[in-house]
Design an enzyme around this catalytic site. Structure first.
Site, short mmCIF file in Angstrom:
data_model
loop_
_atom_site.label_atom_id
_atom_site.label_comp_id
_atom_site.label_asym_id
_atom_site.label_seq_id
_atom_site.Cartn_x
_atom_site.Cartn_y
_atom_site.Cartn_z
N LEU A 13 -4.04 -5.98 -4.19
CA LEU A 13 -3.04 -4.91 -4.13
C LEU A 13 -1.70 -5.41 -3.59
O LEU A 13 -1.62 -5.95 -2.48
CB LEU A 13 -3.55 -3.77 -3.25
CG LEU A 13 -2.62 -2.58 -3.08
CD1 LEU A 13 -2.38 -1.90 -4.43
CD2 LEU A 13 -3.19 -1.59 -2.08
N ASP A 14 -0.65 -5.24 -4.40
CA ASP A 14 0.73 -5.55 -4.02
C ASP A 14 0.92 -7.00 -3.58
O ASP A 14 1.77 -7.31 -2.74
CB ASP A 14 1.20 -4.61 -2.89
CG ASP A 14 1.27 -3.16 -3.35
OD1 ASP A 14 1.50 -2.92 -4.55
OD2 ASP A 14 1.09 -2.26 -2.50
N GLN A 15 0.15 -7.90 -4.17
CA GLN A 15 0.26 -9.32 -3.83
C GLN A 15 0.55 -10.19 -5.03
O GLN A 15 0.51 -11.42 -4.94
CB GLN A 15 -1.03 -9.81 -3.15
CG GLN A 15 -1.30 -9.15 -1.80
CD GLN A 15 -2.55 -9.69 -1.14
OE1 GLN A 15 -2.79 -10.90 -1.10
NE2 GLN A 15 -3.38 -8.80 -0.61
N GLY A 23 0.80 -1.21 0.00
CA GLY A 23 0.00 0.00 0.00
C GLY A 23 0.83 1.26 0.00
O GLY A 23 2.01 1.27 -0.37
#
Length: 318
Positions: free
Chosen positions: A225-227, A199
């Site tokens: 998100l960001d995974q 994040g």
């Protein structure tokens, strides 16, 4: 069949019953063999990606594309077809906000990428001079607050026939409407050693957490998100009295380095995704050509003893 010889078909639209059956039936009737299929639904958006063998199909490429387009119009779906020969010279779109370091790194290396940076797209106008200095078109798709127009973004990606979308510190989240259309073809760089500190304000999160080692991660973008699957990571030491700005100054050159390495891995088809993790392909380039993590010199100073006896005989510690 070699994956590079397969045709890629992407289907995206509002979720509804019977979509898979309608598309696969059309392909079957034209003697198109489906080699691989992946589908998902997120926030009411349906996505299906297929890799198919069109070498023995009963119609021309033009006819198959036209038939799939007509089916898409009938079902209100966006259907894209990419035949193998259309991927010879791949096109990159670089998405930016205001930070220039990743964009400049990509532009400096573009002669060696084996692909063209066809367009730079921003949600602010700040980096237009950087792109135009290199003779690359720049389009601003953001409003006065930097909120990007996704319909216009998608239109530009289509106009420039983009194969890979590179988020070079693009400070906006892409919706499934974009991510699904370019599944496995969006690369992002994040200023932390994911999965830590996802994040916003990652450097500040690292500072406040008191970490001794921070870093950056280049990864494929997914709807989480960001995974997405990690491609490359870089790390650096955090001095006791380092400010957030000093962390950013240490991290930015590594962001650019990790992102460029990730782009090269993708363009050279040297990486595969298996069970959510990236791996160098066995038939790809020698792993020594890349630095996915820390430099190999670190192995020389990493202790290798003692280890538990159970591990020494091959038992798992899971």
């Amino acid at each position: 069949m070699n994956p590079h010889e397969l045709t890629e078909i992407t289907v995206v639209g509002d979720d509804d019953t019977g979509l898979v059956a309608r598309v696969t039936t059309l392909l079957f009737e034209r003697d198109v063999n489906i080699e691989d299929v992946d589908q998902a639904v997120r926030d009411g958006i349906f996505r299906m990606t297929m890799r198919v063998d069109t070498s023995g199909m009963a119609v021309s490429e033009h006819r198959l594309r036209r038939d799939l387009s007509a089916l898409g119009d009938d079902l209100d779906l966006d259907v894209r077809v990419r035949f193998p020969e259309e991927r010879d010279t791949r096109q990159l779109a670089v998405l930016v906000t205001k930070e220039s370091h990743c964009l400049r790194k990509l532009l400096d290396a573009r002669a060696d990428l084996g692909a063209d940076i066809g367009v730079v797209i921003g949600n602010h106008d700040d980096l237009r001079p950087v792109a135009e200095r290199h003779g690359i078109p720049f389009h601003d798709v953001g409003d006065e607050k930097g909120v990007h127009d996704e319909d216009r973004l998608l239109s530009l990606l289509d106009d420039y026939d983009v194969d890979l979308v590179v988020l070079a510190r693009f400070m906006r989240i892409l919706s499934p409407k974009v991510v699904f259309r370019y599944e496995g073809r969006i690369v992002n760089v994040h200023p932390s050693l994911l999965p830590a500190f996802p994040g916003a304000k990652a450097y500040r999160q690292a500072k406040e957490a008191g970490v001794r080692v921070a870093g950056v991660t280049a990864h494929y973008v997914t709807t989480d998100l960001d995974q997405g699957p990690i491609l490359t990571q870089r790390a650096f030491n955090v001095p006791d009295d380092a400010s957030v700005e000093e962390l950013r100054e240490r991290g930015q050159p590594l962001e650019a380095d990790a992102l460029l390495e990730a782009v090269r891995l993708h363009l050279n088809d040297d990486v595969a995704i298996r069970r959510g993790r990236t791996e160098l392909r066995e038939d790809g380039a020698d792993g020594e050509n890349y630095r996915l993590g820390m430099p190999p010199e670190l192995d020389e100073v990493t202790p290798d003893d003692p280890v538990d006896e159970a591990l020494a005989v091959g038992e798992s510690d899971d």
